[in-house]
Design an enzyme around this catalytic site. Sequence first.
Site: not given
Length: 469
Positions: A86, A186, A219
């Site tokens: 990321e 995300k 993440c």
Amino acid sequence: KRQLFLCGCYMVALGAHTGEECMAKHHEAESYVAAVYEHPSILSPNPLALTSRQQAFELMNQNLDIYEQQVMTVAQKGVQIIVFPEDGIHGLNFTRTSIYPFLDFMPSPQVVRWNPCLEPHHFNDTEVLQRLSCMAIKGDMFLVANLGTKQPCHISDPGCPNDGRYQFNPDVVFSNNGTLVDRYRKHNLYFEAAFDVPLKVDHTTFDTLFADRFGVFTCFDILFFNPAVRLLRDYKVKHVVHPTAWMNQLPLLAATEIQKAFAVAFGVNVLAANVHHPVLGMTGSGIHTPLKSFWYHDMENPNGRLIIAQVTKNPVGIIDAENATGEMDPSHSKFLKILSGHPYCEKDAQEVHCNEATKWNRNALPIFHSEMMYDNFTLVSIWGKEGYLHVCSNGLCCYLLYERPTLSKELYALGVFDGLHTVHGTYYIQVCALVRYGSLGFDTCGQEITEYFLYLSFVSDLRDDSGCP
Ligand SMILES: *[C@@H]1O[C@H](CO)[C@@H](O)[C@H](O)[C@H]1NC(C)=O
Ligand SMILES: *[C@@H]1O[C@H](CO)[C@@H](O)[C@H](O)[C@H]1NC(C)=O
Ligand SMILES: *[C@@H]1O[C@H](CO)[C@@H](O)[C@H](O)[C@H]1NC(C)=O
Ligand SMILES: *[C@@H]1O[C@H](CO)[C@@H](O)[C@H](O)[C@H]1NC(C)=O
Ligand SMILES: *[C@@H]1O[C@H](CO)[C@@H](O)[C@H](O)[C@H]1NC(C)=O
């Protein structure tokens, strides 16, 4: 089990083909080759400053050149999928405005089938996607990377931000022919002022010929029920690609420990790529199977790292974790069996595991409280060379099966927290953790210790499953 198989295979091979051929066939059938790259990304010296698209390219192309080198390196090693981290292309710490020149436009892969490398003129502002797509073709492999994207919207659209565009933080997946297969935007942003949360959660999966279905999340997502657990539960995902820009925070939030825990707990493979910035506490990537991890975590070395590993096609998976037919650590499956008999297993005392389960230390040990990462944990100390214990708090119980080769002076405790976390974000969290004390006293439990000497297997048990964040 696997070694025995290889051995048998080799014996047969002596008669007919070479052993290598036989191994290759076996591997073809059972596994694939994956790579993750921990990338020491080149960062903008001032991410708050306004730049032109041209300046943004100059920076991003330096990172993309490094990506391309990795792809060419691993292509020679038979790698079938590579994962990049990321924020690895544009960098960190932008504002909504300052990131704008770094954003590509991306049409929805569900709506348009598009090969950015072969069809570069279909859309404007897609230079980063084009380069990534061309790399996938050059390397003849699936490629997963993360970039920033923009999506114009009409003010009449109720979610549309005031500046007339969504800004997303997506991972993109290219097949080995360069087609943009899918993207995951995300959902659980972690203090990312530059980006918007998509109105609906993406549950992104992609199928490959070399393995079963992959799922994608980024993440911080790994800590949330949605999309992480839902992907495994409802979409039968056996492999996860996980681009991350993870800042380690000990003792509970180190990148590699969370990645490995996820792989073991859910019986899936996790291909996790982090950026490498020790100064910012960012390191920790790995290829984790339920049985074995190949990982990199280095707070001193300034260099990145390519991790390449052969990965089983068929890890246990969340669906049949109880039956444990696939690849799983034997001690973990023993633990799950013990647990399934606990705590009322007196009913069938014939069973060996049941006898073991009676060794569960129920209420004998004193519990104590200690603050870890701003939360008030309930803990029990761990004594002896081996044993089973559990500790509960509110709706959550944590169970531990442990064993150590020798008794040492280090003190360990099993801790549980089930409640509202309010520092650096407000989240309802549930945590099971094995921690080492900072020194030889109860008051130091939960400090930032980096070395552990204990073999363990543990799970959490939600008494009330409504509590997922
Ligand atoms: C990003 O912000 C964090 C926290 O504000 C700071 O510690 C870090 O140095 C910044 N990193 C960069 C690359 O600017
Ligand atoms: C790309 O931008 C140029 C210049 O603004 C414009 O003329 C062209 O129509 C655009 N192409 C597409 C595919 O949107
Ligand atoms: C490219 O790859 C995609 C995804 O694997 C596949 O569906 C498509 O048929 C391929 N296209 C060509 C031209 O081979
Ligand atoms: C485990 O296997 C048994 C017998 O084959 C089957 O009935 C059961 O549904 C399986 N459990 C799970 C969770 O798959
Ligand atoms: C932690 O929780 C326990 C049990 O609820 C309570 O007795 C104790 O006072 C709490 N400690 C702190 C520091 O809040």
